[in-house]
Design a protein around this motif. Structure first.
Motif, PDB file in Angstrom:
ATOM      1  N   GLU A 298       2.547  12.346   3.146  1.00  0.00           N
ATOM      2  CA  GLU A 298       1.171  12.095   2.716  1.00  0.00           C
ATOM      3  C   GLU A 298       0.784  10.630   2.919  1.00  0.00           C
ATOM      4  O   GLU A 298      -0.347  10.321   3.310  1.00  0.00           O
ATOM      5  CB  GLU A 298       1.001  12.516   1.257  1.00  0.00           C
ATOM      6  N   VAL A 299       1.723   9.713   2.687  1.00  0.00           N
ATOM      7  CA  VAL A 299       1.478   8.287   2.953  1.00  0.00           C
ATOM      8  C   VAL A 299       1.227   8.100   4.444  1.00  0.00           C
ATOM      9  O   VAL A 299       0.302   7.389   4.850  1.00  0.00           O
ATOM     10  CB  VAL A 299       2.655   7.410   2.467  1.00  0.00           C
ATOM     11  N   SER A 300       2.049   8.749   5.251  1.00  0.00           N
ATOM     12  CA  SER A 300       1.912   8.666   6.705  1.00  0.00           C
ATOM     13  C   SER A 300       0.515   9.098   7.148  1.00  0.00           C
ATOM     14  O   SER A 300      -0.147   8.396   7.920  1.00  0.00           O
ATOM     15  CB  SER A 300       2.976   9.570   7.350  1.00  0.00           C
ATOM     16  N   ARG A 301       0.055  10.209   6.621  1.00  0.00           N
ATOM     17  CA  ARG A 301      -1.274  10.717   6.994  1.00  0.00           C
ATOM     18  C   ARG A 301      -2.390   9.808   6.479  1.00  0.00           C
ATOM     19  O   ARG A 301      -3.342   9.527   7.200  1.00  0.00           O
ATOM     20  CB  ARG A 301      -1.457  12.124   6.446  1.00  0.00           C
ATOM     21  N   HIS A 302      -2.260   9.357   5.233  1.00  0.00           N
ATOM     22  CA  HIS A 302      -3.307   8.504   4.640  1.00  0.00           C
ATOM     23  C   HIS A 302      -3.443   7.185   5.388  1.00  0.00           C
ATOM     24  O   HIS A 302      -4.549   6.706   5.617  1.00  0.00           O
ATOM     25  CB  HIS A 302      -3.006   8.246   3.164  1.00  0.00           C
ATOM     26  N   GLU A 303      -2.309   6.609   5.762  1.00  0.00           N
ATOM     27  CA  GLU A 303      -2.329   5.298   6.415  1.00  0.00           C
ATOM     28  C   GLU A 303      -2.426   5.403   7.940  1.00  0.00           C
ATOM     29  O   GLU A 303      -2.567   4.382   8.616  1.00  0.00           O
ATOM     30  CB  GLU A 303      -1.061   4.510   6.038  1.00  0.00           C
ATOM     31  N   GLY A 304      -2.309   6.612   8.475  1.00  0.00           N
ATOM     32  CA  GLY A 304      -2.391   6.799   9.934  1.00  0.00           C
ATOM     33  C   GLY A 304      -1.206   6.187  10.662  1.00  0.00           C
ATOM     34  O   GLY A 304      -1.372   5.567  11.714  1.00  0.00           O
ATOM     35  N   ILE A 305      -0.006   6.353  10.091  1.00  0.00           N
ATOM     36  CA  ILE A 305       1.208   5.787  10.678  1.00  0.00           C
ATOM     37  C   ILE A 305       2.254   6.896  10.838  1.00  0.00           C
ATOM     38  O   ILE A 305       2.171   7.920  10.172  1.00  0.00           O
ATOM     39  CB  ILE A 305       1.786   4.648   9.804  1.00  0.00           C
ATOM     40  N   PRO A 306       3.256   6.673  11.708  1.00  0.00           N
ATOM     41  CA  PRO A 306       4.318   7.678  11.856  1.00  0.00           C
ATOM     42  C   PRO A 306       5.095   7.860  10.536  1.00  0.00           C
ATOM     43  O   PRO A 306       5.202   6.933   9.729  1.00  0.00           O
ATOM     44  CB  PRO A 306       5.233   7.089  12.931  1.00  0.00           C
ATOM     45  N   LEU A 307       5.645   9.055  10.355  1.00  0.00           N
ATOM     46  CA  LEU A 307       6.392   9.373   9.137  1.00  0.00           C
ATOM     47  C   LEU A 307       7.550   8.399   8.917  1.00  0.00           C
ATOM     48  O   LEU A 307       7.757   7.914   7.803  1.00  0.00           O
ATOM     49  CB  LEU A 307       6.917  10.821   9.197  1.00  0.00           C
TER      50      LEU A 307
ATOM     51  N   ARG B 280       8.487   1.703   5.084  1.00  0.00           N
ATOM     52  CA  ARG B 280       7.650   0.836   4.252  1.00  0.00           C
ATOM     53  C   ARG B 280       7.882   1.105   2.770  1.00  0.00           C
ATOM     54  O   ARG B 280       7.990   0.176   1.968  1.00  0.00           O
ATOM     55  CB  ARG B 280       6.180   1.011   4.597  1.00  0.00           C
ATOM     56  N   ILE B 281       7.957   2.369   2.398  1.00  0.00           N
ATOM     57  CA  ILE B 281       8.184   2.720   0.991  1.00  0.00           C
ATOM     58  C   ILE B 281       9.557   2.213   0.556  1.00  0.00           C
ATOM     59  O   ILE B 281       9.692   1.540  -0.465  1.00  0.00           O
ATOM     60  CB  ILE B 281       8.072   4.248   0.773  1.00  0.00           C
ATOM     61  N   ARG B 282      10.582   2.560   1.313  1.00  0.00           N
ATOM     62  CA  ARG B 282      11.956   2.195   0.957  1.00  0.00           C
ATOM     63  C   ARG B 282      12.131   0.678   0.895  1.00  0.00           C
ATOM     64  O   ARG B 282      12.661   0.134  -0.077  1.00  0.00           O
ATOM     65  CB  ARG B 282      12.930   2.819   1.958  1.00  0.00           C
ATOM     66  N   THR B 283      11.665  -0.028   1.912  1.00  0.00           N
ATOM     67  CA  THR B 283      11.813  -1.481   1.954  1.00  0.00           C
ATOM     68  C   THR B 283      11.024  -2.146   0.831  1.00  0.00           C
ATOM     69  O   THR B 283      11.518  -3.052   0.167  1.00  0.00           O
ATOM     70  CB  THR B 283      11.355  -2.030   3.322  1.00  0.00           C
ATOM     71  N   GLY B 284       9.799  -1.684   0.604  1.00  0.00           N
ATOM     72  CA  GLY B 284       8.978  -2.253  -0.470  1.00  0.00           C
ATOM     73  C   GLY B 284       9.604  -2.047  -1.827  1.00  0.00           C
ATOM     74  O   GLY B 284       9.680  -2.977  -2.639  1.00  0.00           O
ATOM     75  N   LEU B 285      10.071  -0.826  -2.109  1.00  0.00           N
ATOM     76  CA  LEU B 285      10.709  -0.553  -3.397  1.00  0.00           C
ATOM     77  C   LEU B 285      11.977  -1.381  -3.569  1.00  0.00           C
ATOM     78  O   LEU B 285      12.240  -1.909  -4.652  1.00  0.00           O
ATOM     79  CB  LEU B 285      11.039   0.936  -3.532  1.00  0.00           C
ATOM     80  N   ARG B 286      12.760  -1.496  -2.522  1.00  0.00           N
ATOM     81  CA  ARG B 286      13.999  -2.280  -2.589  1.00  0.00           C
ATOM     82  C   ARG B 286      13.685  -3.744  -2.924  1.00  0.00           C
ATOM     83  O   ARG B 286      14.350  -4.346  -3.761  1.00  0.00           O
ATOM     84  CB  ARG B 286      14.748  -2.177  -1.265  1.00  0.00           C
TER      85      ARG B 286
ATOM     86  N   ARG C 174       0.845  -1.207   0.000  1.00  0.00           N
ATOM     87  CA  ARG C 174       0.000   0.000   0.000  1.00  0.00           C
ATOM     88  C   ARG C 174       0.874   1.249   0.000  1.00  0.00           C
ATOM     89  O   ARG C 174       0.606   2.202  -0.730  1.00  0.00           O
ATOM     90  CB  ARG C 174      -0.938   0.008   1.199  1.00  0.00           C
ATOM     91  N   ALA C 175       1.921   1.269   0.807  1.00  0.00           N
ATOM     92  CA  ALA C 175       2.803   2.437   0.881  1.00  0.00           C
ATOM     93  C   ALA C 175       3.486   2.691  -0.461  1.00  0.00           C
ATOM     94  O   ALA C 175       3.574   3.831  -0.923  1.00  0.00           O
ATOM     95  CB  ALA C 175       3.849   2.252   1.987  1.00  0.00           C
ATOM     96  N   VAL C 176       3.937   1.627  -1.117  1.00  0.00           N
ATOM     97  CA  VAL C 176       4.597   1.772  -2.417  1.00  0.00           C
ATOM     98  C   VAL C 176       3.602   2.283  -3.463  1.00  0.00           C
ATOM     99  O   VAL C 176       3.905   3.184  -4.240  1.00  0.00           O
ATOM    100  CB  VAL C 176       5.245   0.444  -2.864  1.00  0.00           C
ATOM    101  N   VAL C 177       2.403   1.724  -3.492  1.00  0.00           N
ATOM    102  CA  VAL C 177       1.393   2.159  -4.461  1.00  0.00           C
ATOM    103  C   VAL C 177       1.026   3.623  -4.227  1.00  0.00           C
ATOM    104  O   VAL C 177       0.924   4.406  -5.175  1.00  0.00           O
ATOM    105  CB  VAL C 177       0.135   1.259  -4.398  1.00  0.00           C
ATOM    106  N   LEU C 178       0.843   3.999  -2.982  1.00  0.00           N
ATOM    107  CA  LEU C 178       0.515   5.393  -2.686  1.00  0.00           C
ATOM    108  C   LEU C 178       1.629   6.335  -3.156  1.00  0.00           C
ATOM    109  O   LEU C 178       1.360   7.381  -3.739  1.00  0.00           O
ATOM    110  CB  LEU C 178       0.282   5.579  -1.182  1.00  0.00           C
TER     111      LEU C 178
END
Length: 192
Positions: free
Chosen positions: A159-168, A174-180, A145-149
């Motif tokens: 913006e991902v943090s706010r949309h998913e309700g998670i810390p920055l 999540r974005i970095r690990t997913g993309l990697r 979800r983080a990567v798609v967003l």
């Protein structure tokens, strides 16, 4: 699974070499070969045919400028060009709107990206895109979800943090690990 034969990749790379040398015939052949996938991805991101046409033109200008730095060992020409397309399309969408995609539209983008391909013809036409999406589905859902967003929705980590309700920091991880993980899976496929 082989996405392209080595001969196809070499022929594509030869067109990029011609593009780098300002060979008009190679440039025309390059545009003819890749205009469909470039426009298709631009349209899927911008959702506006006129803007997708502008993005497509910009993509081919960027490819021409970067042709001398293309490295066939890093990615196929199509992958390289679609990366340029994704970046240009996201830039265009961001320039058109002051705020990121939100609410219903963002949820629709998430749902469309995460659902399985509808037809065999669609899967063949968008083989590399579908391969990336398949690898996304292999990620834990919160990473996917983080990567798609970030990649398709054009959201920043904040913006991902706010949309998913998670810390920055969690959103960035999540974005970095997913993309990697997706990049590593794609590299393994291209080595075959």
């Amino acid at each position: 699974m082989h996405l392209y034969s080595r001969t196809d990749r070499a022929a594509d790379a030869a067109l990029v070499d011609g593009l780098a040398l300002d060979d008009e015939q190679a440039a025309a052949a390059f545009v003819r070969r890749f205009q469909g996938p470039v426009f298709g991805l631009a349209l899927s991101i911008t959702r506006d045919p006129a803007l997708a046409e502008d993005v497509s033109q910009e993509v081919f200008v960027r490819a021409w400028r970067a042709a001398a730095s293309y490295d066939v060992r890093r990615a196929s020409v199509l992958t390289w060009l679609l990366t340029i397309t994704r970046n240009a399309a996201i830039d265009a969408v961001r320039m058109r709107r002051a705020t990121p995609t939100e609410g219903e539209e963002l949820e629709q983008i998430l749902a469309e990206t995460m659902r399985p391909p509808e037809t065999e013809a669609t899967a063949l036409r968008n083989l590399e895109r579908e391969l990336a999406v398949r690898h996304l589905r292999e990620l834990p859902p919160e990473q996917a979800r983080a990567v798609v967003l970030a990649v398709i929705g054009g959201c920043t980590a904040l913006e991902v943090s706010r949309h998913e309700g998670i810390p920055l920091g969690t959103a960035k991880t999540r974005i970095r690990t997913g993309l990697r993980r997706v990049r590593q899976q794609l590299k393994e496929v291209h080595r075959d």
